[in-house]
Design a protein around this motif. Structure first.
Motif, PDB file in Angstrom:
ATOM      1  N   LYS A  39     -11.050 -79.707  41.883  1.00 55.53           N
ATOM      2  CA  LYS A  39     -12.435 -79.955  42.292  1.00 55.53           C
ATOM      3  C   LYS A  39     -13.354 -79.698  41.107  1.00 55.53           C
ATOM      4  O   LYS A  39     -13.356 -78.619  40.524  1.00 55.53           O
ATOM      5  N   MET A  40     -14.118 -80.716  40.777  1.00 62.63           N
ATOM      6  CA  MET A  40     -15.036 -80.646  39.650  1.00 62.63           C
ATOM      7  C   MET A  40     -16.436 -80.302  40.166  1.00 62.63           C
ATOM      8  O   MET A  40     -16.754 -80.565  41.315  1.00 62.63           O
ATOM      9  N   THR A  41     -17.232 -79.747  39.301  1.00 63.68           N
ATOM     10  CA  THR A  41     -18.617 -79.427  39.675  1.00 63.68           C
ATOM     11  C   THR A  41     -19.541 -80.093  38.670  1.00 63.68           C
ATOM     12  O   THR A  41     -19.869 -79.521  37.629  1.00 63.68           O
ATOM     13  N   PHE A  42     -19.932 -81.310  38.991  1.00 57.45           N
ATOM     14  CA  PHE A  42     -20.831 -82.062  38.128  1.00 57.45           C
ATOM     15  C   PHE A  42     -22.264 -81.880  38.611  1.00 57.45           C
ATOM     16  O   PHE A  42     -22.525 -81.886  39.818  1.00 57.45           O
ATOM     17  N   ALA A  43     -23.182 -81.763  37.682  1.00 59.07           N
ATOM     18  CA  ALA A  43     -24.592 -81.595  38.023  1.00 59.07           C
ATOM     19  C   ALA A  43     -25.180 -82.873  38.611  1.00 59.07           C
ATOM     20  O   ALA A  43     -26.040 -82.833  39.486  1.00 59.07           O
TER      21      ALA A  43
END
Length: 193
Positions: A39-43
Motif C-alpha cells: 500500500k502506497m501513500t501518495f499525496a
C-alpha cells in the motif's frame, strides 16, 4: 460463465478504497497492482503518476498481468481502472485459451496509443465525459468499428470510480459497480447503461 474477477488498479495501487470495491462484488476477486500489494501513500495523482512512471511503467505492469493470466486455470472477467484498463487493452489481442471472458476498461487513456490492437475477447470501454490531454470524441471514433469493443459513454470525469481521485463521483461509482454485477450475470444489458 466466469469464476473470478481480476481487478487491475490504477497508479494509486492497492488502496483501502479499491479493497472496499472488490469486497462489495458478489464474486471471488483478486487485485493486481503495480506495487506487488504494497500500500502506497501518495499525496496526489501527480505524485502517484511520477512514482509509477519512474519505478514501474506500462511494460512491467503489462508483463505482470500477462504472467497472472498464464498461471490462471479458471475463467475470469477483468476490470481495469486507468492504467489498469490500458494494460488490459494491451493484452487484449493475445490468446489465453478462452480464460478471459470479457473486460471492463474504465477511462484507459493510454489506449489511444495502441489503436492497432484488435481484441480477442469482449471489452467494454467506459469513457469519461472528457479528457484533459486528448479529444474523447476522436478516441471513440477510432475504436467504434472494432469487433468485440463496446463503448460506454459515462457522464463522469477520469477517476470517478476511485475515492482517492479528486474526480471521484459517488453516483457514478454506485451506478457502474451495479452495472458490473448485472453484466456479469447478463451480458445483454450493455445497451441499458
Amino acid at each position: 460463465m466466469f469464476n473470478k474477477h481480476i481487478v487491475l488498479s490504477d497508479i494509486f495501487g492497492r488502496t483501502g478504497a479499491l479493497e472496499k470495491f472488490v469486497d462489495a462484488l458478489p464474486f471471488s476477486s483478486i487485485i493486481v497492482d503495480p506495487y506487488n500489494g504494497k500500500k502506497m501513500t501518495f499525496a496526489d495523482e501527480q505524485q502517484a503518476y511520477q512514482y509509477f512512471t519512474e519505478h514501474v511503467g506500462l511494460e512491467a505492469y503489462t508483463e505482470k498481468l500477462h504472467q497472472v493470466l498464464l498461471n490462471t486455470n479458471y475463467n475470469v472477467q477483468l476490470i481495469g481502472f486507468s492504467v489498469g484498463a490500458s494494460i488490459i487493452w494491451r493484452i487484449s489481442d493475445r490468446h489465453y485459451e478462452g480464460i478471459i471472458q470479457n473486460a471492463f476498461l474504465f477511462y484507459g487513456s493510454q489506449i489511444r496509443h495502441s489503436l492497432d490492437i484488435e481484441p480477442t475477447f469482449t471489452v467494454n470501454v467506459i469513457c469519461p465525459i472528457k479528457e484533459r490531454h486528448f479529444d474523447i470524441t476522436a478516441f471513440k471514433l477510432a475504436i467504434t468499428d472494432k469487433n468485440k469493443v463496446n463503448i460506454i459513454q459515462s457522464h463522469y470525469l477520469h477517476g470517478f470510480m476511485n475515492e482517492c481521485s479528486t474526480n471521484f463521483d459517488l453516483e457514478g461509482y454506485r451506478k457502474f459497480k451495479q452495472f458490473i454485477v448485472k453484466y456479469s450475470t447478463d451480458p445483454n444489458i450493455i445497451s441499458g447503461i
